[in-house]
Structures are given as C-alpha cells and as structure tokens.
Design an enzyme around this catalytic site. Structure first.
Site, PDB file in Angstrom:
ATOM      1  N   TRP A 101      36.999  23.866  51.903  1.00 35.30           N
ATOM      2  CA  TRP A 101      38.257  23.122  51.308  1.00 35.30           C
ATOM      3  C   TRP A 101      37.613  22.046  50.379  1.00 35.30           C
ATOM      4  O   TRP A 101      38.318  21.991  49.515  1.00 35.30           O
ATOM      5  CB  TRP A 101      39.073  22.625  52.607  1.00 35.30           C
ATOM      6  CG  TRP A 101      39.785  23.508  53.299  1.00 35.30           C
ATOM      7  CD1 TRP A 101      39.305  23.553  54.663  1.00 35.30           C
ATOM      8  CD2 TRP A 101      40.600  24.556  52.886  1.00 35.30           C
ATOM      9  NE1 TRP A 101      40.173  24.671  55.038  1.00 35.30           N
ATOM     10  CE2 TRP A 101      41.175  25.253  54.148  1.00 35.30           C
ATOM     11  CE3 TRP A 101      41.349  24.760  51.728  1.00 35.30           C
ATOM     12  CZ2 TRP A 101      41.879  26.178  54.055  1.00 35.30           C
ATOM     13  CZ3 TRP A 101      42.197  25.740  51.715  1.00 35.30           C
ATOM     14  CH2 TRP A 101      42.510  26.303  52.865  1.00 35.30           C
ATOM     15  N   ASP A 171      40.508  14.154  52.573  1.00 37.86           N
ATOM     16  CA  ASP A 171      41.516  15.278  53.026  1.00 37.86           C
ATOM     17  C   ASP A 171      41.452  15.357  54.676  1.00 37.86           C
ATOM     18  O   ASP A 171      40.345  15.973  55.242  1.00 37.86           O
ATOM     19  CB  ASP A 171      41.101  16.635  52.390  1.00 37.86           C
ATOM     20  CG  ASP A 171      41.734  18.088  53.045  1.00 37.86           C
ATOM     21  OD1 ASP A 171      42.665  17.702  53.820  1.00 37.86           O
ATOM     22  OD2 ASP A 171      41.491  18.964  52.566  1.00 37.86           O
ATOM     23  N   LYS A 195      48.680  21.701  60.456  1.00 41.02           N
ATOM     24  CA  LYS A 195      47.499  21.770  61.254  1.00 41.02           C
ATOM     25  C   LYS A 195      47.559  20.931  62.503  1.00 41.02           C
ATOM     26  O   LYS A 195      47.648  21.479  63.546  1.00 41.02           O
ATOM     27  CB  LYS A 195      46.006  21.408  60.496  1.00 41.02           C
ATOM     28  CG  LYS A 195      45.971  22.028  59.220  1.00 41.02           C
ATOM     29  CD  LYS A 195      45.487  23.533  59.466  1.00 41.02           C
ATOM     30  CE  LYS A 195      45.645  24.239  58.022  1.00 41.02           C
ATOM     31  NZ  LYS A 195      44.680  23.716  57.093  1.00 41.02           N
TER      32      LYS A 195
END
Ligand SMILES: *Cc1c(COP(=O)(O)O)cnc(C)c1O
Length: 366
Positions: A101, A171, A195
């Site tokens: 990511w 993030d 999530k």
C-alpha cells in the site's frame, strides 16, 4: 446458516449489534417512514447523522479543534493522489515503503512531484518496518508518508518516525480506531472505512487546517481538493450517506467498548492469543518480524503450499472464513479487526491445534 467467523481483510466483519440496529431501522429510520438510503443528504435527519458521527469520532480520537474531519469517497486509493495534489506545495515528499500500500502511494505521488523513497523493506519481502530511528527526513520535504499498518504483510509501526517540523501523513486504513492515537503528531491521517470502521464507500480524512491549501489549485479537479470538502462540511456533493450512518453506529459501539483504550485491550488480548499459538506451533509460522507484528492482520504459513490449501479448505468448512493469505505472501492471513470477537480467535486457535495434531509433523530433519 448462522453467522460465521469472518477473517476477511476487507470489507470485513462488523459488530453484530450494529448490523441488527441497522436492520431494525432499514424500512423506517426513527419514524421518518423511509430508510437512510432514501433520504436527502440535505434533510435534518441526515444532518444529525453526519454531525453526530463526526462528534463521536472527535471524541473517540481526541481530535484537536484545528483538524478537519472529512467524509470522502474514492477509497484509500484516491488519497494516494489527493495527498500529493494538495500537500506537495514545493513538489517534494518523503515516502517510507513498507509494503504494497505504501508502494502504491509512493508510485502515485511520483506522478505529481518528486517523491523520494527514504525507507524501504522490500529486501525482506516487506516482513518488517524500516527502522524509524535511522530515517533521514529531507528538511525540504512537504510531508513524510507512511502506511501505519500494512494489511497484506501484517506489519505495523509501534513507534512513529520523528519528522521534526515536516508533517507526518499516515494511511491508517487497516488499523483505524484499533487503539489510542495522538492525532497532534500527524499532519494528516486517512483511512478507508471497510477494514475496521464500516462498510466500503467512505474514506475518513483527518487533516490539520494549515495543510489545506486556502486557494484554488489550478489543474486539480474540484472534487480532489480538500478545500472543497472542508468548506462544505463534506457536503459539496452527495456524500456516501449510508456508509457514514453505519460508521456512526460503529463509533457508538466503540465508545461502549471503553473507547480506544478498551478497544486496544481487547485487540491486544486477541492478537496475543493468536501469536502465542503461532510461536508454540511446530507447523505454523508467522511471517512478520516479531517486533513489527500487527494487532489487526496476522499472516502465517506452514511452509507447504498443499498443506496451506488443505488448512484453508478445512477451516472454511468449519466456519472460519476468508483465511486465505494474499498471493504476495501466500499461506494464510487472519484479519482480527475490532469487531472480531475473541471467541472467533479462540475458535481459530483451537482449530489450528487440532489441524496440527491431525497433520503431525515428524521429528524435524537435522
Ligand atoms: C485496503 C487498503 C487501501 C486501499 O483501499 P481502497 O479503499 O480499496 O482504495 C489502502 N491502504 C491500506 C492500508 C489498505 O489496507
């Protein structure tokens, strides 16, 4: 069929009580005679929903007044572009690449300016977080970027890099609201909801006022400017109403668990249970470096692809769902987000022990 234990990395398990409440309100939201899905985002009923969600989030995280909370669309992936588009004032930023990511975010930022990789753990297949003490931040960087919890590799920062006066951007998609956090240490925090905090469709951005450009950014689409959404209270256009409503319910649920400190205690107990089982096992092995282990995503392998496949299939049949690891690590991954009850982790651990007995590894070859 009843509810299963869902170890999906995202979209992921939500608290059952939240789902029940939403089901009860599905056809008639508190006497409105309509579902939240059907109401105008300009209605007073929805205004109350979004205002309450923001107030509860501010309360949970202790968000200082000089930070804006934005409810946006486009997922975490859109933030890979919005962050550099809005924050790269001098065209330079430092990125720590600790997994897929942060690598994607880094590559996206390179499209817009001079993104520099100042930390990289690709040499160990991202099984660890680069040493933050050794990080050399360029003083002329507009920000330093990290992905705080790498969902695929199951690593997390247990210590934040000291970036001095350079704002830290993080993030937190896969660790959002999993433990207390000091918002003031960051310039910008963002997370996709699916999530740990709600359904897919909303991304929460928490950004310090002075980092939001105060003038229009030439060439940057209106929808990709933080100012657009900050000025309009996330109501420049139709926001993801239903997803915000669900997140609001999850915020209330987290408060009822004792807030972020209560959540952390629960998450630590769950993770400990699973990591202890891995450390005790002769068959299963965790793939992340111990010091960097995530509370949320736990990848593990047997070292034998066929045995991994057998485990995944048998676990699935036993109601332990979505335990297959990401293809870049292989093996298994148990995502044990906030809403995964400890009973689910216990069931997984019991199943692992049983599987190990039934597939006993002989004495190790010397
Ligand atoms: C899932 C994930 C993303 C991507 O989120 P989308 O909402 O699918 O764009 C970004 N960062 C992290 C850490 C993630 O886990």
């Amino acid at each position: 069929m009843g509810r299963v234990y869902n170890f999906s990395a995202g979209p992921a398990v939500l608290p059952e009580s939240v789902l029940r409440e939403a089901a009860e309100e599905m056809l008639d939201y508190r006497g409105c005679g309509m579902s939240v899905m059907e109401m105008s985002h300009r209605s007073s009923a929805f205004k109350e929903i979004i205002d309450q969600a923001e107030a509860d989030l501010r309360d949970l995280m202790g968000i200082p007044d000089n930070y804006k909370v934005l409810f946006l669309q486009g997922g975490g992936s859109t933030q890979f572009a919005m962050v550099p588009l809005n924050l790269m004032r001098n065209g330079r930023a430092d990125y720590v690449v600790s997994g897929s990511w942060s690598k994607k975010a880094y590559l996206e930022a390179k499209r817009f300016g001079d993104a520099r990789m100042v930390g990289d753990s690709s040499d160990g297949n991202f099984s660890y977080v680069p040493d933050v003490a050794e990080l050399t931040v360029n003083p002329d960087a507009d920000y330093v970027y990290i992905c705080q919890n790498e969902t695929i590799y199951g690593t997390t920062y247990h210590e934040l890099p000291d970036t001095g006066d350079v704002p830290l951007v993080s993030d937190v998609s896969s660790c959002f609201l999993s433990e207390p956090i000091d918002v003031a240490k960051y310039g910008l925090i963002y997370g996709g909801a699916q999530k740990n905090v709600g359904p897919a469709g909303v991304t929460v951005v928490i950004v310090r006022d002075d980092l939001i450009p105060d003038a229009d950014l030439p060439g940057v689409p209106t929808m990709l400017q933080y100012k657009t959404h900050a000025d309009a209270g996330s109501m420049y256009n139709t926001p993801p109403c239903y997803a915000i409503y669900m997140c609001g319910k999850v915020f209330k649920w987290i408060k009822a668990q004792g807030g972020l400190a209560g959540m952390r205690d629960l998450n630590v107990a769950k993770a400990q249970l699973l990591y202890d089982a891995l450390d005790d096992s002769d068959l299963f092995h965790g793939t992340a470096r111990k010091a960097d282990r995530s509370l949320m995503n736990v990848p593990f392998v047997t070292g034998d692809k066929d045995l991994d496949a057998k485990f995944i299939a048998e676990a699935d049949a036993a109601g332990l769902k979505n335990i297959k690891g990401h293809r870049s690590v292989g093996g298994m991954r148990a995502s044990i987000y906030n809403a995964m009850p400890i009973e689910g982790v216990q069931a997984l651990v019991d199943f692992m022990r049983d599987f190990e007995t039934r597939n006993a590894v002989g004495p190790r070859s010397i």
